[in-house]
Design a protein around this motif. Structure first.
Motif, PDB file in Angstrom:
ATOM      1  N   THR A  25       0.822  -1.213   0.000  1.00 24.92           N
ATOM      2  CA  THR A  25       0.000   0.000   0.000  1.00 24.92           C
ATOM      3  C   THR A  25       0.859   1.266   0.000  1.00 24.92           C
ATOM      4  O   THR A  25       0.426   2.301  -0.514  1.00 24.92           O
ATOM      5  N   ASN A  26       2.070   1.201   0.555  1.00 29.27           N
ATOM      6  CA  ASN A  26       2.899   2.407   0.588  1.00 29.27           C
ATOM      7  C   ASN A  26       3.463   2.777  -0.780  1.00 29.27           C
ATOM      8  O   ASN A  26       4.134   3.799  -0.921  1.00 29.27           O
ATOM      9  N   LYS A  27       3.198   1.950  -1.785  1.00 22.34           N
ATOM     10  CA  LYS A  27       3.610   2.269  -3.158  1.00 22.34           C
ATOM     11  C   LYS A  27       2.472   2.895  -3.960  1.00 22.34           C
ATOM     12  O   LYS A  27       2.634   3.184  -5.152  1.00 22.34           O
ATOM     13  N   ALA A  28       1.327   3.097  -3.334  1.00 19.27           N
ATOM     14  CA  ALA A  28       0.154   3.572  -4.064  1.00 19.27           C
ATOM     15  C   ALA A  28       0.393   4.935  -4.720  1.00 19.27           C
ATOM     16  O   ALA A  28      -0.111   5.198  -5.811  1.00 19.27           O
ATOM     17  N   ARG A  29       1.125   5.790  -4.073  1.00 19.84           N
ATOM     18  CA  ARG A  29       1.369   7.124  -4.629  1.00 19.84           C
ATOM     19  C   ARG A  29       2.078   7.045  -5.966  1.00 19.84           C
ATOM     20  O   ARG A  29       1.671   7.688  -6.945  1.00 19.84           O
ATOM     21  N   ASP A  30       3.164   6.274  -6.034  1.00 16.77           N
ATOM     22  CA  ASP A  30       3.905   6.159  -7.286  1.00 16.77           C
ATOM     23  C   ASP A  30       3.088   5.443  -8.362  1.00 16.77           C
ATOM     24  O   ASP A  30       3.160   5.794  -9.543  1.00 16.77           O
ATOM     25  N   VAL A  31       2.331   4.439  -7.956  1.00 20.05           N
ATOM     26  CA  VAL A  31       1.488   3.732  -8.925  1.00 20.05           C
ATOM     27  C   VAL A  31       0.453   4.675  -9.516  1.00 20.05           C
ATOM     28  O   VAL A  31       0.231   4.702 -10.738  1.00 20.05           O
ATOM     29  N   ALA A  32      -0.183   5.456  -8.665  1.00 22.59           N
ATOM     30  CA  ALA A  32      -1.202   6.390  -9.137  1.00 22.59           C
ATOM     31  C   ALA A  32      -0.623   7.428 -10.085  1.00 22.59           C
ATOM     32  O   ALA A  32      -1.306   7.920 -10.984  1.00 22.59           O
ATOM     33  N   ARG A  33       0.642   7.743  -9.916  1.00 25.58           N
ATOM     34  CA  ARG A  33       1.286   8.767 -10.736  1.00 25.58           C
ATOM     35  C   ARG A  33       1.852   8.207 -12.034  1.00 25.58           C
ATOM     36  O   ARG A  33       1.829   8.885 -13.065  1.00 25.58           O
ATOM     37  N   LEU A  34       2.332   6.967 -12.012  1.00 20.04           N
ATOM     38  CA  LEU A  34       3.127   6.462 -13.127  1.00 20.04           C
ATOM     39  C   LEU A  34       2.501   5.314 -13.910  1.00 20.04           C
ATOM     40  O   LEU A  34       2.804   5.137 -15.092  1.00 20.04           O
ATOM     41  N   ALA A  35       1.675   4.504 -13.281  1.00 18.89           N
ATOM     42  CA  ALA A  35       1.193   3.273 -13.922  1.00 18.89           C
ATOM     43  C   ALA A  35      -0.091   3.509 -14.706  1.00 18.89           C
ATOM     44  O   ALA A  35      -0.874   4.414 -14.400  1.00 18.89           O
ATOM     45  N   ALA A  36      -0.288   2.667 -15.708  1.00 20.86           N
ATOM     46  CA  ALA A  36      -1.534   2.677 -16.474  1.00 20.86           C
ATOM     47  C   ALA A  36      -2.466   1.561 -16.038  1.00 20.86           C
ATOM     48  O   ALA A  36      -3.672   1.619 -16.300  1.00 20.86           O
ATOM     49  N   GLU A  37      -1.897   0.547 -15.369  1.00 21.75           N
ATOM     50  CA  GLU A  37      -2.700  -0.625 -15.005  1.00 21.75           C
ATOM     51  C   GLU A  37      -2.024  -1.374 -13.868  1.00 21.75           C
ATOM     52  O   GLU A  37      -0.794  -1.396 -13.764  1.00 21.75           O
ATOM     53  N   VAL A  38      -2.852  -2.003 -13.043  1.00 19.91           N
ATOM     54  CA  VAL A  38      -2.377  -2.892 -11.988  1.00 19.91           C
ATOM     55  C   VAL A  38      -3.052  -4.245 -12.178  1.00 19.91           C
ATOM     56  O   VAL A  38      -4.277  -4.337 -12.185  1.00 19.91           O
ATOM     57  N   GLN A  39      -2.236  -5.295 -12.330  1.00 17.87           N
ATOM     58  CA  GLN A  39      -2.796  -6.637 -12.507  1.00 17.87           C
ATOM     59  C   GLN A  39      -2.730  -7.463 -11.229  1.00 17.87           C
ATOM     60  O   GLN A  39      -3.118  -8.625 -11.237  1.00 17.87           O
ATOM     61  N   SER A  40      -2.246  -6.877 -10.145  1.00 15.81           N
ATOM     62  CA  SER A  40      -2.028  -7.630  -8.913  1.00 15.81           C
ATOM     63  C   SER A  40      -2.853  -7.097  -7.745  1.00 15.81           C
ATOM     64  O   SER A  40      -2.424  -7.172  -6.589  1.00 15.81           O
ATOM     65  N   LEU A  41      -4.029  -6.589  -8.031  1.00 15.75           N
ATOM     66  CA  LEU A  41      -4.907  -6.103  -6.964  1.00 15.75           C
ATOM     67  C   LEU A  41      -5.511  -7.312  -6.252  1.00 15.75           C
ATOM     68  O   LEU A  41      -6.192  -8.137  -6.879  1.00 15.75           O
ATOM     69  N   ASP A  42      -5.264  -7.412  -4.945  1.00 16.36           N
ATOM     70  CA  ASP A  42      -5.686  -8.617  -4.235  1.00 16.36           C
ATOM     71  C   ASP A  42      -6.342  -8.365  -2.877  1.00 16.36           C
ATOM     72  O   ASP A  42      -6.640  -9.310  -2.143  1.00 16.36           O
ATOM     73  N   ARG A  43      -6.605  -7.083  -2.531  1.00 12.71           N
ATOM     74  CA  ARG A  43      -7.218  -6.826  -1.232  1.00 12.71           C
ATOM     75  C   ARG A  43      -7.819  -5.427  -1.220  1.00 12.71           C
ATOM     76  O   ARG A  43      -7.368  -4.527  -1.950  1.00 12.71           O
ATOM     77  N   LEU A  44      -8.821  -5.239  -0.374  1.00 13.82           N
ATOM     78  CA  LEU A  44      -9.539  -3.970  -0.308  1.00 13.82           C
ATOM     79  C   LEU A  44      -8.646  -2.843   0.194  1.00 13.82           C
ATOM     80  O   LEU A  44      -8.736  -1.712  -0.295  1.00 13.82           O
ATOM     81  N   GLU A  45      -7.786  -3.127   1.157  1.00  9.69           N
ATOM     82  CA  GLU A  45      -6.896  -2.099   1.691  1.00  9.69           C
ATOM     83  C   GLU A  45      -6.069  -1.458   0.590  1.00  9.69           C
ATOM     84  O   GLU A  45      -5.903  -0.230   0.537  1.00  9.69           O
ATOM     85  N   LEU A  46      -5.548  -2.276  -0.304  1.00 12.12           N
ATOM     86  CA  LEU A  46      -4.760  -1.756  -1.425  1.00 12.12           C
ATOM     87  C   LEU A  46      -5.642  -0.950  -2.368  1.00 12.12           C
ATOM     88  O   LEU A  46      -5.250   0.126  -2.838  1.00 12.12           O
ATOM     89  N   ALA A  47      -6.825  -1.433  -2.658  1.00 11.81           N
ATOM     90  CA  ALA A  47      -7.743  -0.716  -3.542  1.00 11.81           C
ATOM     91  C   ALA A  47      -8.064   0.666  -2.981  1.00 11.81           C
ATOM     92  O   ALA A  47      -8.095   1.664  -3.719  1.00 11.81           O
ATOM     93  N   GLN A  48      -8.297   0.748  -1.699  1.00  9.41           N
ATOM     94  CA  GLN A  48      -8.638   2.029  -1.078  1.00  9.41           C
ATOM     95  C   GLN A  48      -7.449   2.988  -1.100  1.00  9.41           C
ATOM     96  O   GLN A  48      -7.620   4.192  -1.325  1.00  9.41           O
TER      97      GLN A  48
END
Length: 241
Positions: free
Chosen positions: A93-116
């Protein structure tokens, strides 16, 4: 073939790509599938910007990475290439900031905490992401993923998050020479997808099944994969030094 037909030198990226596409197409034909229905996601982890740039010259624009740190390191020198970075590794979850800024897609979403966490950061960025749910289809402790029984509840929660567009499911098959065991992992993901579709929330289509890597992608195609994630068979042997 005509004597003057162009031939590619052995063991170049272009020849490996041509060979890989031919294998994908042949697997589709063997199993009565349209090759156009199976996409290739090059996995560029551990490979540097120069090789990725070469790949973009051959028409590849989406690249899978296991680690967000590698996306950060490669995004700037490749900013002119129009690359869509796809996160395929386990995501903290502590990588969410960089993912939101740089990624186009996430294929490894596996829990609600990460989604939020992703949702909060995406709202700040004014962006949205395509996501696939990673489902655990083997008993291997080293494999990450959502338990199949937990998928319906997570889908209902994701339907409330406008920043995450659920497109399908992803899995990693058991690491085994037993083809039947490997195919069982892929078949179980396809079956789960078919079950989830029956009661999927509005806006969630689950059209995509990301399954199959360099060593087992032909088995995955046999079981309905719509995207294969290929690293070493395309880029060559990795060095983890």
């Amino acid at each position: 073939m005509a004597d003057d037909a162009p031939t590619l030198p052995p063991d170049t990226f272009a020849t490996r790509l041509a060979t890989l596409r031919a294998r994908i197409d042949a697997a589709c034909v063997r199993h009565g599938r349209n090759p156009a229905d199976v996409a290739l996601l090059p996995v560029s982890k551990t490979f540097g910007p120069d090789l990725i740039r070469e790949a973009t010259r051959l028409g590849l624009k989406r690249f899978g990475e296991n680690k967000v740190q590698e996306i950060r390191d490669k995004a700037e020198p490749l900013a002119d290439c129009g690359i869509d970075w796809v996160v395929i590794g386990h995501l903290q979850t502590n990588k969410a900031r960089d993912v939101a800024r740089l990624a186009a897609e996430v294929q490894s979403l596996d829990r609600l905490e990460l989604a939020q966490a992703l949702d909060r950061r995406l709202q700040q960025e004014g962006r949205a992401l395509d996501v696939l749910l990673q489902v655990k289809t083997s008993d291997e402790e080293t494999k990450s993923g959502l338990a199949p029984a937990d998928a319906p509840a997570l889908l209902r929660e994701l339907a409330r998050l406008d920043t995450l567009r659920v497109r399908g499911l992803m899995t990693l098959a058991v690491n085994s020479d037993d083809e039947a065991a490997v195919r069982t992992c892929f078949a179980s993901l396809r079956t789960l997808r078919d079950q989830l579709r029956q009661d999927a929330p509005a806006g969630i289509t689950l059209d995509r099944l990301s399954m199959g890597m360099s060593g087992d992608f032909e088995l995955a195609i046999a079981e309905g994969s719509t995207e294969v994630r290929i690293g070493s068979a395309l880029f060559g042997a990795r060095s983890y030094a």
